[in-house]
Design an enzyme around this catalytic site. Sequence first.
Site, PDB file in Angstrom:
ATOM      1  N   TYR A  18       0.839  -1.194   0.000  1.00 52.26           N
ATOM      2  CA  TYR A  18       0.000   0.000   0.000  1.00 52.26           C
ATOM      3  C   TYR A  18       0.880   1.252   0.000  1.00 52.26           C
ATOM      4  CZ  TYR A  18      -3.720   3.241   1.344  1.00 52.26           C
ATOM      5  OH  TYR A  18      -4.613   4.301   1.386  1.00 52.26           O
ATOM      6  N   HIS A  22       1.421   4.094  -3.143  1.00 55.71           N
ATOM      7  CA  HIS A  22       1.187   5.524  -2.947  1.00 55.71           C
ATOM      8  C   HIS A  22       2.460   6.342  -3.140  1.00 55.71           C
ATOM      9  CE1 HIS A  22      -2.745   4.298  -1.502  1.00 55.71           C
ATOM     10  NE2 HIS A  22      -3.102   5.562  -1.651  1.00 55.71           N
ATOM     11  N   TYR A  41      -3.838  16.306   1.155  1.00 57.15           N
ATOM     12  CA  TYR A  41      -4.442  14.987   1.368  1.00 57.15           C
ATOM     13  C   TYR A  41      -3.398  14.111   2.050  1.00 57.15           C
ATOM     14  CZ  TYR A  41      -7.069  10.715  -0.088  1.00 57.15           C
ATOM     15  OH  TYR A  41      -7.773   9.541  -0.134  1.00 57.15           O
ATOM     16  N   TRP A  76      -7.540   3.458 -10.522  1.00 58.13           N
ATOM     17  CA  TRP A  76      -6.806   3.413  -9.250  1.00 58.13           C
ATOM     18  C   TRP A  76      -7.517   2.490  -8.261  1.00 58.13           C
ATOM     19  CZ3 TRP A  76      -2.113   4.537  -7.580  1.00 58.13           C
ATOM     20  CH2 TRP A  76      -1.881   4.591  -6.202  1.00 58.13           C
ATOM     21  N   TRP A  77      -8.828   2.601  -8.181  1.00 59.50           N
ATOM     22  CA  TRP A  77      -9.572   1.720  -7.284  1.00 59.50           C
ATOM     23  C   TRP A  77      -9.380   0.258  -7.669  1.00 59.50           C
ATOM     24  CZ3 TRP A  77     -14.755   4.819  -7.517  1.00 59.50           C
ATOM     25  CH2 TRP A  77     -14.656   5.956  -6.698  1.00 59.50           C
TER      26      TRP A  77
END
Length: 104
Positions: A18, A22, A41, A76-77
Amino acid sequence: MITRAFRMKLKPGNVEEYHRRHDNLWPDLADALRAAGIYDYSIFLDEETLHLFGVLKLHPDHQINDLPKHPVMQRWWDYMADLMEVEADNRPKQLALKPVFYFE
């Protein structure tokens, strides 16, 4: 300024991947986030529970509600779906968090 916070959850064994994904955020996704009015963000991890806590800031004229329709957001999802709990369309399961304290 509008601030939103939410919780998501990683599946066990996926913290490093993860983080890696990112660290290599797609430039076209970053562009779409900015175009939607997101200008700050952050995502935080509770390593004990694998809960992810997202906090984002939005410009007043944001278009964040249009992001789910954007092709790069959908890609992306799909790319992240194997790492975390998701809805049927691979959107991360999110629980909105209620603000209870703010210090400036």
